[in-house]
Motif scaffolding. Structure first.
Motif, PDB file in Angstrom:
ATOM      1  N   ILE A   2      15.630  -4.443  -1.374  1.00 15.96           N
ATOM      2  CA  ILE A   2      16.201  -3.362  -0.572  1.00 15.96           C
ATOM      3  C   ILE A   2      16.886  -2.371  -1.507  1.00 15.96           C
ATOM      4  N   TYR A   4      20.041   0.410  -1.295  1.00 18.79           N
ATOM      5  CA  TYR A   4      21.168   1.014  -0.598  1.00 18.79           C
ATOM      6  C   TYR A   4      21.418   2.348  -1.284  1.00 18.79           C
ATOM      7  N   SER A  65      17.634  -8.761  -1.505  1.00 14.46           N
ATOM      8  CA  SER A  65      17.586  -8.935  -0.051  1.00 14.46           C
ATOM      9  C   SER A  65      18.861  -8.364   0.570  1.00 14.46           C
ATOM     10  N   MET A  66      18.857  -8.219   1.874  1.00 13.85           N
ATOM     11  CA  MET A  66      20.069  -7.802   2.592  1.00 13.85           C
ATOM     12  C   MET A  66      21.155  -8.858   2.441  1.00 13.85           C
ATOM     13  N   GLU A  67      20.760 -10.113   2.367  1.00 19.26           N
ATOM     14  CA  GLU A  67      21.731 -11.182   2.188  1.00 19.26           C
ATOM     15  C   GLU A  67      22.445 -11.038   0.840  1.00 19.26           C
ATOM     16  N   ILE A  96      19.891   2.460   4.081  1.00 20.70           N
ATOM     17  CA  ILE A  96      19.312   1.248   3.488  1.00 20.70           C
ATOM     18  C   ILE A  96      17.806   1.280   3.738  1.00 20.70           C
ATOM     19  N   ASP A  98      13.891  -0.608   2.847  1.00 22.45           N
ATOM     20  CA  ASP A  98      13.066  -1.651   2.258  1.00 22.45           C
ATOM     21  C   ASP A  98      12.242  -0.971   1.173  1.00 22.45           C
TER      22      ASP A  98
END
Length: 101
Positions: A2, A4, A65-67, A96, A98
C-alpha cells in the motif's frame, strides 16, 4: 503493498519548508515506524512550475499491508501531527492506494 500519500495543496499564503520535510519530518516517520515502513519518497514541485500548480509537495509511505501501516502508526500519530507546524501551515490531502505495479 500500500502507499499512503500526503499531498500539500498550493494555497494562497501557504508556506512549506522542503528541507525540514526531507531532512527531519520523513526520517522521523521512518525511524518511528521502523520495519513497518518499507520505504518512502518525497516530492517537491519544480522551480518555475506554473503558479496554478495544484500541489507543491507530497510524500508517499510504502508498507507491505494496511496492517503494517497501522502497526507503524500506532502510538506515533500525535508526534507526527505535532511536527507538522515546524514545516507548513497547509492542510494536507491524505490518500491510501493499493500499489498495482
Amino acid at each position: 503493498m500500500i502507499k499512503y500519500s500526503v499531498l500539500y495543496p498550493n494555497i494562497e499564503n501557504g508556506y512549506f519548508d522542503h528541507d525540514y520535510y526531507r531532512d527531519v519530518h520523513l526520517p522521523l516517520i521512518k525511524s518511528r515506524m521502523g520495519e513497518y515502513c518499507h520505504s518512502y519518497s518525497v516530492d517537491k514541485i519544480q522551480a518555475g512550475a506554473p503558479a496554478d500548480t495544484p500541489f507543491i509537495a507530497a510524500c508517499h509511505i510504502y508498507c507491505h499491508s494496511m496492517e503494517d501501516f497501522a502497526k507503524g502508526m500506532e502510538g506515533n500519530v500525535e508526534d507526527f501531527v505535532a511536527d507538522v507546524a515546524n514545516f507548513t501551515n497547509i492542510e494536507a490531502v491524505k490518500m491510501i492506494f493499493d500499489v498495482v505495479v
